[in-house]
Design a protein around this motif. Structure first.
Motif, mmCIF file in Angstrom:
data_model
loop_
_atom_site.group_PDB
_atom_site.id
_atom_site.type_symbol
_atom_site.label_atom_id
_atom_site.label_comp_id
_atom_site.label_asym_id
_atom_site.label_seq_id
_atom_site.Cartn_x
_atom_site.Cartn_y
_atom_site.Cartn_z
ATOM 1 N N GLY A 120 3.723 12.496 -2.699
ATOM 2 C CA GLY A 120 2.691 12.985 -1.794
ATOM 3 C C GLY A 120 1.992 14.210 -2.338
ATOM 4 N N TYR A 140 -2.137 -1.877 8.485
ATOM 5 C CA TYR A 140 -2.029 -1.133 7.226
ATOM 6 C C TYR A 140 -0.666 -1.368 6.580
ATOM 7 N N ASN A 141 0.398 -1.257 7.370
ATOM 8 C CA ASN A 141 1.740 -1.451 6.834
ATOM 9 C C ASN A 141 1.951 -2.883 6.349
ATOM 10 N N VAL A 144 -4.820 12.316 3.101
ATOM 11 C CA VAL A 144 -4.092 11.697 4.220
ATOM 12 C C VAL A 144 -2.861 10.964 3.701
ATOM 13 N N THR A 145 -3.032 10.209 2.603
ATOM 14 C CA THR A 145 -1.904 9.488 2.013
ATOM 15 C C THR A 145 -0.802 10.454 1.583
ATOM 16 N N ILE A 159 -0.155 13.513 2.705
ATOM 17 C CA ILE A 159 0.506 14.114 3.869
ATOM 18 C C ILE A 159 1.510 13.142 4.491
ATOM 19 N N VAL A 160 1.079 11.877 4.643
ATOM 20 C CA VAL A 160 1.965 10.859 5.218
ATOM 21 C C VAL A 160 3.195 10.667 4.343
ATOM 22 N N GLU A 161 2.998 10.614 3.017
ATOM 23 C CA GLU A 161 4.125 10.420 2.101
ATOM 24 C C GLU A 161 5.098 11.578 2.154
ATOM 25 N N CYS A 177 5.634 13.436 4.779
ATOM 26 C CA CYS A 177 6.294 13.372 6.093
ATOM 27 C C CYS A 177 7.377 12.292 6.151
ATOM 28 N N ILE A 178 7.166 11.173 5.433
ATOM 29 C CA ILE A 178 8.133 10.071 5.507
ATOM 30 C C ILE A 178 9.038 10.011 4.279
#
Length: 269
Positions: free
Chosen positions: A29, A102-103, A199-200, A202-204, A206-207
């Motif tokens: 990320g 998306y997933n 955005v990608t 930040i999401v990566e 977070c997860i």
């Protein structure tokens, strides 16, 4: 930020490592965010102009001075960029066990075979070949239109999450084939990429299942941003000298190899 699929390469790595999951490390990320920073640095004048237009648009709306028809080239470019993100709301459509659409699309990167990745790499190669052909036979001179912006947006719905497809390759090919000047097509690719990467990233983060140390983060930010600045300059040179066909050759080579391996994988299972 070359027109090759980063998600496709990641999918190949996961397959050969027997890691069939969407889990990622925090450093991945960080690198995506650093790439976005590198793009902004490389095209700083473009982003300063677009940021100014974005801020000034709101006062004009309240003062009833806003006009799309009479908008300056910079403001029109900024508005078309925003419009291209609207179709991406389709990613939020529920998709059963996958959660969202998306997933579901993203699951192509860890589905136990590289056959589909290979096919998508070949499609990316075809897109780059079409863009190279357009560069060599035509003098594009159009601006980004509403239709072009929407087409780019709907194409990106597939380009971003599907392993083997490349947003840079797709956006550049679509805009070139619709007659947009190569300078605007080049800029549009990277202006669209920055919000997606942030955005990608930040999401990566977070997860993520693997944390990153402060030293790793700093090194990743510096190296990834620096390499991205260089990559943007190299890609611009390759577009100007019509050498992007070499990316098509690379995509075809990776795609064919992945397809062959994928066929053997399926046969052996």
């Amino acid at each position: 930020m070359f027109p090759v699929s980063e998600s496709g390469h990641s999918s190949l790595f996961h397959d050969f490592s027997d890691r069939y999951s969407g889990a990622c490390s925090a450093i991945t990320g960080v690198i995506h965010i650093a790439i976005a920073v590198g793009i902004v640095i490389a095209l700083r004048k473009v982003f300063l102009s677009l940021s100014k237009e974005f801020v000034n648009t709101f006062p004009d709306i309240f003062k009833k001075k806003f006009s799309l028809k009479n908008a300056s080239p910079a403001r029109s470019f900024m508005l078309m960029t925003v419009l291209s993100f609207v179709p991406m709301l389709l990613w939020l459509i529920p998709a059963g066990d996958y959660g969202t659409f998306y997933n579901l699309l993203r699951s192509t990167g860890f589905n136990g075979t590289v056959l589909d990745d290979g096919l998508f790499f070949i499609i990316t190669g075809l897109l780059m070949l079409a863009a190279a052909k357009q560069l060599s036979i035509a003098r594009n001179n159009k601006n980004i239109s509403i239709v072009c912006a929407l087409v780019v947006g709907f194409v990106c719905v597939l380009l971003v999450p599907v392993a083997g497809l490349s947003p840079v390759a797709g956006i550049f090919a679509v805009t070139m084939l619709m007659g947009v000047s190569k300078k605007l097509a080049f800029r549009y690719c990277f202006v669209m990429s920055v919000p997606l990467l942030i955005v990608t990233g930040i999401v990566e983060i977070c997860i993520s299942v693997t944390p990153a140390g402060i030293v790793s983060i700093i090194l990743a930010l510096i190296i990834a941003a620096a390499v991205t600045v260089l990559a943007v300059k190299i890609l611009l040179w390759m577009i100007e000298t019509v050498k992007i066909k070499y990316f098509a050759i690379y995509d075809f080579a990776i795609g064919i190899i992945a397809c062959i391996i994928g066929i053997f994988e399926i046969a052996l299972k």
